[in-house]
Structures are given as structure tokens and as C-alpha cells.
Design a protein around this motif. Structure first.
Motif, PDB file in Angstrom:
ATOM      1  N   GLN A  69       0.862  -1.177   0.000  1.00  0.00           N
ATOM      2  CA  GLN A  69       0.000   0.000   0.000  1.00  0.00           C
ATOM      3  C   GLN A  69       0.901   1.230   0.000  1.00  0.00           C
ATOM      4  O   GLN A  69       1.643   1.462   0.939  1.00  0.00           O
ATOM      5  N   ASP A  77      -3.071  -1.697  -8.695  1.00  0.00           N
ATOM      6  CA  ASP A  77      -4.366  -1.034  -8.526  1.00  0.00           C
ATOM      7  C   ASP A  77      -4.067   0.457  -8.404  1.00  0.00           C
ATOM      8  O   ASP A  77      -3.686   0.948  -7.348  1.00  0.00           O
ATOM      9  N   GLN A  85      -6.400   2.631  -5.837  1.00  0.00           N
ATOM     10  CA  GLN A  85      -6.106   2.483  -4.408  1.00  0.00           C
ATOM     11  C   GLN A  85      -4.614   2.594  -4.100  1.00  0.00           C
ATOM     12  O   GLN A  85      -4.238   2.503  -2.940  1.00  0.00           O
ATOM     13  N   GLU A  86      -3.808   2.757  -5.128  1.00  0.00           N
ATOM     14  CA  GLU A  86      -2.350   2.830  -4.992  1.00  0.00           C
ATOM     15  C   GLU A  86      -1.807   1.593  -4.266  1.00  0.00           C
ATOM     16  O   GLU A  86      -1.145   1.679  -3.248  1.00  0.00           O
ATOM     17  N   ARG A  87      -2.090   0.436  -4.852  1.00  0.00           N
ATOM     18  CA  ARG A  87      -1.648  -0.839  -4.297  1.00  0.00           C
ATOM     19  C   ARG A  87      -0.950  -1.657  -5.366  1.00  0.00           C
ATOM     20  O   ARG A  87      -1.327  -1.630  -6.530  1.00  0.00           O
TER      21      ARG A  87
END
Length: 180
Positions: free
Chosen positions: A40, A79, A82-84
Motif C-alpha cells: 500500500q 491497482d 487504491q495505490e496498491r
């Protein structure tokens, strides 16, 4: 702590926090009996490092490392909303843990020196800190994707190796971060 996290709609069970670095938090997660690392991205300030687009940097650096022949966990998914980042999980203990207990094998030092040469030949420096390396199946993996343009002052030989043995710098770090 969340019990689940998603990447592009796929749900993963959170097992544990693996670490917190300059760019994000890394979690061990699972789905359908397989384990992964979910990173994350965070935007916490860092006094000594300037970031641009962290997701773009992770993706770019992953390719640069692979092109240089540096063993890294596979990049499985990003992603962007969601910045993942979802990565392959490399099981095992970090070099940092092995140094702390005095059980780091010379083979790991030999391998990191070869990685240093490969990175230097590609014009790169890795983050040589031993928390970023895990030996697995007789191969040393760099489990971070961070890399920068080569600068001798930040090379393995001039900076990183001081943390690959029980030097005063390493022992001070371990005292502050291990809770022991």
C-alpha cells in the motif's frame, strides 16, 4: 487493521504487516491458499528522499531490475486507484534477521556482491539495506523494487555492506528497531 484488502476488485485476507518503508506498507496477504505481498503506497514525508509518482516508479524500477538480471519477486498487479501493488511472496527471513543472529551465510555476501556488479553495470544502485534481501532456494532475492541511478557513495561497497555484518552501525539499528 483491516482483515481484508482488495486489488482491482480481488479480495485478499490480511495475514500480517511485513514492513513499512519510505514508499509504503507491505502486507502478507492470501487468496485461495496462496500467499502474496500487497504494498500500500503511502504519502508520509521523508526527509532524505524525493518521490514522484510512486506507482509509476515501482513499475519502471521493476522492469529496470529485471533487465539488469536482479532476482526480484514478480509484479502481479497494480491497482492505480487504491495505490496498491500485488507482488509474488518470497518466503524466508531477511538478511537483516540473519545478520542479527550471526547466521548469514558467506554465499549471501558473495551473491550480493554479484548483484552489485550487475546493478552497477546497468547504471543502478539498489537499496542495499539488508531488510530488502531474502535468501530463498539458494538464491538471494531483492524484495524491494527501489533503484536509482548509480552513485558510488550509495553503492554496496561504500554504504550498504556496513549493514551486512554486525558493525556498530548495524548493532545500533538493530537496538533501535528490534525491540530487544
Amino acid at each position: 487493521m483491516e482483515q481484508t484488502m482488495t486489488v482491482n476488485g480481488w479480495e485478499f485476507q490480511v495475514i500480517t504487516l511485513l514492513g513499512h518503508g519510505k514508499g509504503g506498507y507491505s502486507w502478507l496477504v492470501s487468496r485461495e491458499g496462496r500467499e502474496y505481498v500487497l504494498k500500500q503506497i503511502h504519502h508520509e514525508p521523508c526527509d532524505y528522499y524525493v518521490f514522484g509518482d510512486k506507482l509509476e516508479a515501482e513499475e519502471r524500477d521493476y522492469q529496470r531490475l529485471r533487465n539488469a538480471g536482479i532476482p526480484v519477486p514478480g509484479l502481479l498487479d497494480i491497482d492505480r486507484i487504491q495505490e496498491r501493488i500485488l507482488k509474488e511472496y518470497i518466503p524466508g527471513r531477511t538478511v537483516c534477521d540473519l545478520v542479527a543472529e550471526g547466521s548469514l551465510l558467506q554465499e549471501c555476501v558473495t551473491q550480493v556482491q554479484a548483484l552489485s556488479k550487475a546493478a552497477r553495470d546497468a547504471g543502478l544502485n539498489l537499496d542495499w539495506f539488508p531488510t530488502n534481501f531474502i535468501p530463498f532456494e539458494n538464491r538471494l532475492f531483492y524484495v524491494d523494487y527501489e533503484c536509482n541511478a548509480y552513485m558510488e557513495e550509495w553503492s554496496l561497497e561504500h554504504w550498504g555492506l556496513r549493514y551486512w555484518t554486525r558493525t556498530p552501525e548495524f548493532l545500533e539499528y538493530w537496538k533501535q528497531h528490534s525491540g530487544k
